[in-house]
Write an enzyme that holds these catalytic residues in place. Structure first.
Site, PDB file in Angstrom:
ATOM      1  N   GLU A 183       0.854  -1.199   0.000  1.00 29.80           N
ATOM      2  CA  GLU A 183       0.000   0.000   0.000  1.00 29.80           C
ATOM      3  C   GLU A 183       0.881   1.236   0.000  1.00 29.80           C
ATOM      4  O   GLU A 183       2.081   1.147   0.216  1.00 29.80           O
ATOM      5  CB  GLU A 183      -0.873   0.026   1.268  1.00 29.80           C
ATOM      6  CG  GLU A 183      -1.850  -1.113   1.363  1.00 29.80           C
ATOM      7  CD  GLU A 183      -2.569  -1.146   2.718  1.00 29.80           C
ATOM      8  OE1 GLU A 183      -2.547  -0.119   3.439  1.00 29.80           O
ATOM      9  OE2 GLU A 183      -3.129  -2.194   3.048  1.00 29.80           O
ATOM     10  N   LYS A 240       2.113   4.704   1.811  1.00 27.34           N
ATOM     11  CA  LYS A 240       2.161   5.221   3.175  1.00 27.34           C
ATOM     12  C   LYS A 240       1.764   6.689   3.119  1.00 27.34           C
ATOM     13  O   LYS A 240       2.554   7.552   2.743  1.00 27.34           O
ATOM     14  CB  LYS A 240       3.539   5.052   3.799  1.00 27.34           C
ATOM     15  CG  LYS A 240       3.526   5.431   5.275  1.00 27.34           C
ATOM     16  CD  LYS A 240       4.770   4.971   5.990  1.00 27.34           C
ATOM     17  CE  LYS A 240       4.669   5.165   7.496  1.00 27.34           C
ATOM     18  NZ  LYS A 240       4.512   6.553   7.903  1.00 27.34           N
ATOM     19  N   ASP A 260       0.819  10.412   4.082  1.00 26.49           N
ATOM     20  CA  ASP A 260       1.452  11.296   5.045  1.00 26.49           C
ATOM     21  C   ASP A 260       0.411  12.254   5.622  1.00 26.49           C
ATOM     22  O   ASP A 260       0.290  13.393   5.199  1.00 26.49           O
ATOM     23  CB  ASP A 260       2.586  12.068   4.349  1.00 26.49           C
ATOM     24  CG  ASP A 260       3.585  12.601   5.352  1.00 26.49           C
ATOM     25  OD1 ASP A 260       3.457  12.290   6.545  1.00 26.49           O
ATOM     26  OD2 ASP A 260       4.487  13.336   4.937  1.00 26.49           O
ATOM     27  N   TYR A 316      -7.378   1.900   5.596  1.00 24.72           N
ATOM     28  CA  TYR A 316      -6.400   0.844   5.342  1.00 24.72           C
ATOM     29  C   TYR A 316      -6.428  -0.307   6.351  1.00 24.72           C
ATOM     30  O   TYR A 316      -5.569  -1.176   6.316  1.00 24.72           O
ATOM     31  CB  TYR A 316      -4.980   1.399   5.241  1.00 24.72           C
ATOM     32  CG  TYR A 316      -4.530   2.277   6.406  1.00 24.72           C
ATOM     33  CD1 TYR A 316      -4.433   1.766   7.695  1.00 24.72           C
ATOM     34  CD2 TYR A 316      -4.201   3.608   6.195  1.00 24.72           C
ATOM     35  CE1 TYR A 316      -4.030   2.551   8.745  1.00 24.72           C
ATOM     36  CE2 TYR A 316      -3.779   4.415   7.250  1.00 24.72           C
ATOM     37  CZ  TYR A 316      -3.700   3.882   8.518  1.00 24.72           C
ATOM     38  OH  TYR A 316      -3.307   4.666   9.562  1.00 24.72           O
ATOM     39  N   LYS A 356      10.587   3.555   3.294  1.00 25.97           N
ATOM     40  CA  LYS A 356      10.583   4.996   2.997  1.00 25.97           C
ATOM     41  C   LYS A 356      11.048   5.350   1.587  1.00 25.97           C
ATOM     42  O   LYS A 356      11.690   4.539   0.916  1.00 25.97           O
ATOM     43  CB  LYS A 356      11.517   5.692   3.992  1.00 25.97           C
ATOM     44  CG  LYS A 356      10.972   5.699   5.404  1.00 25.97           C
ATOM     45  CD  LYS A 356      10.134   6.908   5.600  1.00 25.97           C
ATOM     46  CE  LYS A 356      10.094   7.302   7.071  1.00 25.97           C
ATOM     47  NZ  LYS A 356       9.354   8.523   7.276  1.00 25.97           N
ATOM     48  N   CYS A 371      13.016  47.438 -11.618  1.00 28.44           N
ATOM     49  CA  CYS A 371      12.962  46.053 -12.096  1.00 28.44           C
ATOM     50  C   CYS A 371      14.372  45.566 -12.402  1.00 28.44           C
ATOM     51  O   CYS A 371      15.104  46.225 -13.132  1.00 28.44           O
ATOM     52  CB  CYS A 371      12.085  45.993 -13.349  1.00 28.44           C
ATOM     53  SG  CYS A 371      12.176  44.406 -14.200  1.00 28.44           S
ATOM     54  N   CYS A 386      14.613  45.174 -16.449  1.00 32.23           N
ATOM     55  CA  CYS A 386      14.525  46.273 -17.424  1.00 32.23           C
ATOM     56  C   CYS A 386      14.692  47.656 -16.812  1.00 32.23           C
ATOM     57  O   CYS A 386      14.729  48.647 -17.536  1.00 32.23           O
ATOM     58  CB  CYS A 386      13.201  46.206 -18.176  1.00 32.23           C
ATOM     59  SG  CYS A 386      11.783  46.761 -17.213  1.00 32.23           S
ATOM     60  N   CYS A 395       6.759  44.791 -11.890  1.00 32.52           N
ATOM     61  CA  CYS A 395       7.455  45.699 -12.795  1.00 32.52           C
ATOM     62  C   CYS A 395       6.387  46.403 -13.616  1.00 32.52           C
ATOM     63  O   CYS A 395       5.444  45.778 -14.082  1.00 32.52           O
ATOM     64  CB  CYS A 395       8.374  44.887 -13.708  1.00 32.52           C
ATOM     65  SG  CYS A 395       8.890  45.792 -15.160  1.00 32.52           S
ATOM     66  N   CYS A 437       9.714  45.428 -20.883  1.00 32.57           N
ATOM     67  CA  CYS A 437      10.535  44.522 -20.077  1.00 32.57           C
ATOM     68  C   CYS A 437      10.798  43.184 -20.789  1.00 32.57           C
ATOM     69  O   CYS A 437       9.847  42.490 -21.163  1.00 32.57           O
ATOM     70  CB  CYS A 437       9.819  44.270 -18.753  1.00 32.57           C
ATOM     71  SG  CYS A 437      10.760  43.213 -17.649  1.00 32.57           S
TER      72      CYS A 437
HETATM   73  S1  IVH Z   1      -1.136   0.239   8.863  1.00 30.24           S
HETATM   74  C1  IVH Z   1      -0.537  -2.276  12.463  1.00 30.24           C
HETATM   75  N1  IVH Z   1      -1.164   1.335   6.482  1.00 30.24           N
HETATM   76  O1  IVH Z   1       1.752   5.118   9.347  1.00 30.24           O
HETATM   77  C2  IVH Z   1      -0.418  -1.412  11.276  1.00 30.24           C
HETATM   78  N2  IVH Z   1      -0.439   2.682   8.315  1.00 30.24           N
HETATM   79  O2  IVH Z   1       3.098   3.732  12.114  1.00 30.24           O
HETATM   80  C3  IVH Z   1      -1.058  -0.108  11.490  1.00 30.24           C
HETATM   81  N3  IVH Z   1       0.114   4.983   7.671  1.00 30.24           N
HETATM   82  O3  IVH Z   1       0.629   6.943  11.621  1.00 30.24           O
HETATM   83  C4  IVH Z   1      -0.825   0.896  10.443  1.00 30.24           C
HETATM   84  N4  IVH Z   1      -0.319   4.780   5.537  1.00 30.24           N
HETATM   85  O4  IVH Z   1      -1.393   6.343  10.096  1.00 30.24           O
HETATM   86  C5  IVH Z   1      -0.887   1.530   7.786  1.00 30.24           C
HETATM   87  N5  IVH Z   1      -1.276   2.171   4.300  1.00 30.24           N
HETATM   88  C6  IVH Z   1      -1.007   2.351   5.614  1.00 30.24           C
HETATM   89  C7  IVH Z   1      -0.563   3.595   6.106  1.00 30.24           C
HETATM   90  C8  IVH Z   1      -0.276   3.707   7.481  1.00 30.24           C
HETATM   91  C9  IVH Z   1       0.075   5.622   6.487  1.00 30.24           C
HETATM   92  C10 IVH Z   1       0.541   5.652   8.934  1.00 30.24           C
HETATM   93  C11 IVH Z   1      -0.356   5.425  10.085  1.00 30.24           C
HETATM   94  C12 IVH Z   1       0.544   5.609  11.286  1.00 30.24           C
HETATM   95  C13 IVH Z   1       1.830   5.137  10.743  1.00 30.24           C
HETATM   96  C14 IVH Z   1       2.087   3.727  11.231  1.00 30.24           C
END
Ligand code: IVH
Length: 682
Positions: free
Chosen positions: A120, A122, A124, A231, A321, A420, A423, A438, A444
């Site tokens: 999946e 991650k 933010d 998720y 990451k 400016c 020019c 400007c 210009c």
């Molecule tokens: S699963 C036991 N899936 O990442 C697993 N977390 O440390 C529980 N996060 O702040 C989390 N995308 O909100 C999971 N596709 C994803 C995620 C996700 C972002 C965040 C989550 C938490 C941190 C997990």
């Protein structure tokens, strides 16, 4: 007593609205026009106001409003909200190491088949737990320390993607976990608006999401459009058959109406994980929201249970990451760039830094106010952000690291001595404007291409054939510096240009010659003065009758023109006060341009003089531009919005809010037949 019919109607409206919301907010594919939706929504609001006993907790009307809170109540999670181990090795090795650990824990040998994983994104944002009892959303809580979070139900209700109730077939208690986030376009738009008003901006979308979820006033939370991806699950109680894989859980979440990101994949073994990581990293910039990596989860729930947890982290999941989108670096200098439209933007010149996947040496500071608010100085250590294909920006200063010899507070005018940098024309910052500009629009070099394209455009001097590519060549080869130079071009020069030839060159020369006979209004509009659009140019032409009268008029006289206020007057005065512009105008006049100087008097006698029209919807027999031209040829003014001053609204098919407004203000509405008849008579 509320009668049965009213109760039924309210229930029906709720069902319809929930359905339309789902298509609009989750599927991104509206099923009815906004105006129709608003009508249904208002009808439901009215019914609920008249009969408060009809109001339900999951009514779509309950997403807005709510009381301002004193604070947030702590919530103890029924099932702790765990975090996941983060693999900071951003190379393939991160994925390979995770798969190796899982296999070892499961006692799998080399000859055993690969493990199935769900990959999946991650997201933010901010982790949220949504609790549904008997299918109705009763509580939303933040993660907090994992054991205890905060009750943020009111604010979470304003997120339209989150269902307030679930259709039958869900457990009596169900907790859904996911991420609340702010999409990048919404974040950019929010910051742009704040900047225009000189208000503080959000550092990044994550802070935007976290900040609004922790807002005590839900109305403020609702202003920032937050979104949600589900998720996983928290507590779940009876009434629901057990799912065997995580993928099935995701499918079920989707079936209940939650947004589940479509980039999730079931893959095999380390190779599958590595491919997913690479694939997502390559498309990261194109996603409309920020991610800081990907998440791998063992697909089989039975295997997940077998793997269990270590120190509050599941052994069956890991976050892998990507390069960080924020980094720290040093400001070497602050430059000021001139945009295509004359906007002056301070830009930080940086010690090169790898951020969001590329090496960055420049970052925008947006404008003077923002530079001062953040107090960015030469020599400062700053946080730079680069996310998506948005230009890198300085989001803040690490004040503790400011050297004793750091530069002084940023002052754009002083830096440029009021001129400016490209020019040398005067720079201005109009009241209520966030940007310095400007004023040498016609002269210009930074604005040259834009000025020429505008000058030649159809509604301005209408020089057919003078498009992007040609302007590019003319400017790059230094054949044209200002619009006046267009009238000095000759056949051999033009024919020599790329993709031109004699025939096209001749056509262009003809078009240029043709443009010499124009109207005063077109000429004024063609100058590209800020805030002077086509309509204002026409008003000026009508009022002053000649260019010399306009040039001679002061701001007060300009404001005597109907619809011209101080902003327009200031723009035009600043433009005409710049000697470089006057010089170009003189050159243009010297090249034989002519126009009906006393257009004003002529216009007064036309049949539709003094009448204001607004066009809305589509007319089958002609385009809006054609209709506008016809009306103007008869002396009418065509405005963009309906007001008390509007005489007629011409409504074609699918006319929208302008038509509503016309009815509201009792303005005469003409359909196409009536409109054509009117033109016929005149
Ligand atoms: S699963 C036991 N899936 O990442 C697993 N977390 O440390 C529980 N996060 O702040 C989390 N995308 O909100 C999971 N596709 C994803 C995620 C996700 C972002 C965040 C989550 C938490 C941190 C997990």
């Amino acid at each position: 007593m509320v009668n049965v019919e009213v109760t039924r109607r309210a229930a029906h409206l709720r069902k319809q609205i929930v359905e339309y919301d789902y298509w609009y907010y989750v599927k991104d594919s509206p099923r009815i026009p906004d105006a129709e939706y608003d009508k249904l929504f208002r009808e439901l609001q009215t019914l609920e106001a008249q009969h408060p006993e009809l109001l339900t907790a999951d009514s779509p009307t309950q997403r807005v409003g709510g009381k301002v809170l004193d604070g947030f109540t702590p919530v103890r999670h029924a099932v702790p909200m765990l975090s996941i181990r983060t693999e900071t090795d951003i190379s393939d090795q991160g994925a390979i190491a995770f798969d190796a650990r899982v296999r070892k824990e499961l006692g799998l040998g080399e000859s055993d088949p690969p493990v199935k994983y769900v990959c999946e994104l991650k997201f933010d944002g901010l982790a949220i737990n949504l609790r549904y009892e008997q299918g109705v959303l009763v509580q939303a809580a933040t993660r907090g320390d994992g054991e205890t979070g905060e009750d943020v139900t009111q604010n979470v209700r304003t997120i339209h993607q989150i269902p307030l109730s679930l259709d039958g077939g869900c457990p009596s208690v169900l907790e859904v976990r996911g991420e609340v986030y702010m999409a990048r376009p919404d974040f950019e738009r929010y910051n742009e608006r704040q900047r225009e008003q000189g208000l503080p901006t959000l550092v990044n979308p994550r802070n935007g999401a976290a900040g609004s979820i922790r807002q005590l006033d839900p109305a403020l939370a609702a202003r920032r459009r937050l979104k949600f991806f589900a998720y996983g699950l928290g507590e779940k109680v009876e009434g629901w058959g057990w799912r065997e894989t995580h993928k099935e859980v995701l499918n079920q979440l989707e079936a209940w109406g939650f947004p589940v990101n479509s980039e999730n994949r079931v893959v095999l073994g380390a190779q599958g994980l590595v491919e997913f990581h690479r694939h997502i990293e390559a498309m990261r910039d194109q996603l409309p929201f920020d991610i800081d990596g990907v998440v791998y989860k063992v697909n089989s729930i039975a295997l997940q249970e077998k793997l269990g947890f270590v120190s509050r982290e599941p052994r069956w999941a890991v976050a892998h990451k990507f390069p960080a989108e924020e980094q720290i670096t040093v400001v070497r200098d602050i430059d000021i760039q001139v945009g295509r439209t004359g906007k002056l933007t301070p830009v930080a010149k940086l010690e090169p830094v790898f951020v969001g996947g590329v090496t960055v040496t420049n970052a925008t500071l947006h404008n003077e106010d923002e530079t001062r608010r953040k107090d960015v100085r030469i020599g400062d250590t700053v946080i730079v952000r680069r996310a998506g294909d948005v230009i890198p920006e300085v989001v803040g200063v690490v004040l503790e690291k400011r050297p004793s010899d750091a530069g002084e507070q940023f002052d754009l005018f002083k830096r440029l001595s009021g001129k400016c940098p490209v020019c040398g024309s005067r720079i201005v910052r109009e009241e209520g404007e966030a940007n310095w500009r400007c004023t040498g629009g016609l002269f210009c070099p930074a604005q040259r291409k834009e000025a020429l394209l505008h000058f030649a455009s159809r509604r301005a001097m209408n020089i057919e054939g003078l498009g992007d590519k040609l302007v590019e060549q003319l400017v790059e080869q230094r054949l044209v510096h200002t619009p006046a130079d267009l009238y000095r071009l000759d056949l051999t020069t033009l024919a020599d240009l790329e993709r031109m030839g004699e025939k096209s060159a001749n056509n262009l020369l003809e078009a240029i010659a043709h443009s010499k006979h124009t109207t005063l209004a077109r000429f004024i509009y063609a100058l590209g003065i800020r805030n002077v659009g086509e309509t204002t140019a026409k008003d000026f032409a009508r009022h002053f009758g000649s260019l010399d009268n306009l040039i001679a008029a002061d701001e007060a006289r300009q404001q005597q023109v109907p619809d011209v206020g101080p902003v327009v007057a200031k723009s035009i005065t600043a433009f005409l006060a710049e000697p470089h512009n006057i010089e170009v105008i003189a050159q243009l006049r010297a090249s034989g341009l002519s126009w009906a100087e006393h257009e004003g008097e002529r216009v007064e006698t036309l049949p539709l003089s003094g009448k204001t029209f607004v066009l809305t919807g589509t007319l089958p027999s002609m385009s809006r531009d054609e209709a506008k031209e016809k009306l103007e040829a008869l002396g009418a003014k065509v405005a963009g919005s309906v007001s008390k001053k509007t005489d007629y609204v011409v409504a074609g098919a699918e006319a929208g809010s302008k038509l509503d407004k016309a009815r509201e203000l009792n303005v005469t509405v003409l359909d196409e037949q009536q409109f054509l008849a009117l033109m016929e008579i005149k």
